[in-house]
Design an enzyme around this catalytic site. Sequence first.
Site, PDB file in Angstrom:
ATOM      1  N   SER A  28      23.851  39.613  44.567  1.00  0.00           N
ATOM      2  CA  SER A  28      24.894  40.633  44.400  1.00  0.00           C
ATOM      3  C   SER A  28      25.714  40.466  43.132  1.00  0.00           C
ATOM      4  O   SER A  28      26.398  41.399  42.711  1.00  0.00           O
ATOM      5  CB  SER A  28      25.835  40.627  45.602  1.00  0.00           C
ATOM      6  OG  SER A  28      26.488  39.371  45.735  1.00  0.00           O
ATOM      7  N   ASP A 331      36.840  41.755  45.849  1.00  0.00           N
ATOM      8  CA  ASP A 331      36.779  41.930  47.306  1.00  0.00           C
ATOM      9  C   ASP A 331      36.828  40.610  48.069  1.00  0.00           C
ATOM     10  O   ASP A 331      36.519  40.564  49.249  1.00  0.00           O
ATOM     11  CB  ASP A 331      35.525  42.718  47.694  1.00  0.00           C
ATOM     12  CG  ASP A 331      34.241  42.044  47.210  1.00  0.00           C
ATOM     13  OD1 ASP A 331      34.302  40.897  46.740  1.00  0.00           O
ATOM     14  OD2 ASP A 331      33.169  42.682  47.300  1.00  0.00           O
ATOM     15  N   HIS A 334      33.296  38.848  45.305  1.00  0.00           N
ATOM     16  CA  HIS A 334      32.869  39.206  43.951  1.00  0.00           C
ATOM     17  C   HIS A 334      34.086  39.437  43.058  1.00  0.00           C
ATOM     18  O   HIS A 334      35.178  39.726  43.551  1.00  0.00           O
ATOM     19  CB  HIS A 334      32.005  40.462  43.995  1.00  0.00           C
ATOM     20  CG  HIS A 334      30.909  40.392  45.010  1.00  0.00           C
ATOM     21  ND1 HIS A 334      31.043  40.910  46.285  1.00  0.00           N
ATOM     22  CD2 HIS A 334      29.669  39.845  44.934  1.00  0.00           C
ATOM     23  CE1 HIS A 334      29.931  40.686  46.964  1.00  0.00           C
ATOM     24  NE2 HIS A 334      29.086  40.041  46.175  1.00  0.00           N
TER      25      HIS A 334
END
Length: 360
Positions: A28, A331, A334
């Site tokens: 991610s 968040d 990240h």
Amino acid sequence: MAGFMNVEKAGELGRLYHLDKIYQLGDSISDTGNLVLESPHGSGFLFTRPPYGETTFGKPTGRCSNGLLMVDYFATAFGLPYLEPYKKAHANFKHGVNFAVAGATALSEEALKAKNITNPATNSSLSVQLEWMASHFNSTCHAKEGCWNMLRSALFFVGEIGGNDYNYGFVQRKTLDELTGLVPDVVQSITDAVRRVIGFGARRVIVPGNFPIGCLPIYLSSFHTNNSAAYDEKHCLKDLNNFAEIHNEVLKASINVLKKEYPYVDIVYGDYYNAYLWLLSHARRLRFDRNSLQKACCGSGSGPYNFDPRKMCGAEGVSACPNPDKYISWDGIHSTQRSYKYITGYLLRSILPQMRMFHL
């Protein structure tokens, strides 16, 4: 500022280093849409909902941030367009491909299951992404010599990958000692991937390490303790950062072996760990909010880190801070676009001197 390169003014790097393509493997930290596109339930992921993507794109794009990622900034630095995700139909892959998948692991699904660890997000581990890469090259450059000629002007990122192997282990109640025992297997998987991309024809390979996970809101929240001795001077959890350093040291030792095996290839360690610590150390000078250095911008508002795993960014009723540029964490897991920009600038200053300018 010392230690930092302005990535938005570095477009000539592509010409100086004879570099016109980027190929990205990872999770991610780098995914620009593959997880959403590969999953029949892609629209159900929280990062497919606002406020993800709001800063640059005005809408979610499959990136786990409010805007651009490091791979986007690396592309900008070398004068290239943003990489299209491999799973995007009719994509333009002239300047490279992004194979990264959010939630991906270095170890295969089967290898993790043997360790009693499951991946709830995707089966597209590093080995799966390598098969995608092989398929792509088989359809674009055909013979091995053709691939070597095409890829000598490319930059490959093998990771960041491996962080999720540990993340899932922590969530599934594995101890630090158990996960430390997993490190050699994770690093071996990354090492094998580097050998494989070199076999495809790669001549420049960046192999990133893990971040200082003890500084991230998700871990600070999950492992919060009233024992002040558990924290360092940056208020990061010592044991978790020490664990990340164990992974990184084993990885660096493996990279040194690879360099001896392949002296004609530039194999460079990507020091994400110290890049993130540099950002924390210079955060005030860079005009981040001094009171929010370890708070999530987009979170539930509960606790000192603005992170609650039961109500994360993208969930109904969860909003983002009014100015994400003041926050390092987006968040809780990240980083924000602005953080990624500075981290990329740090990495360029570190990586470029280790790369030869021309492979003609």
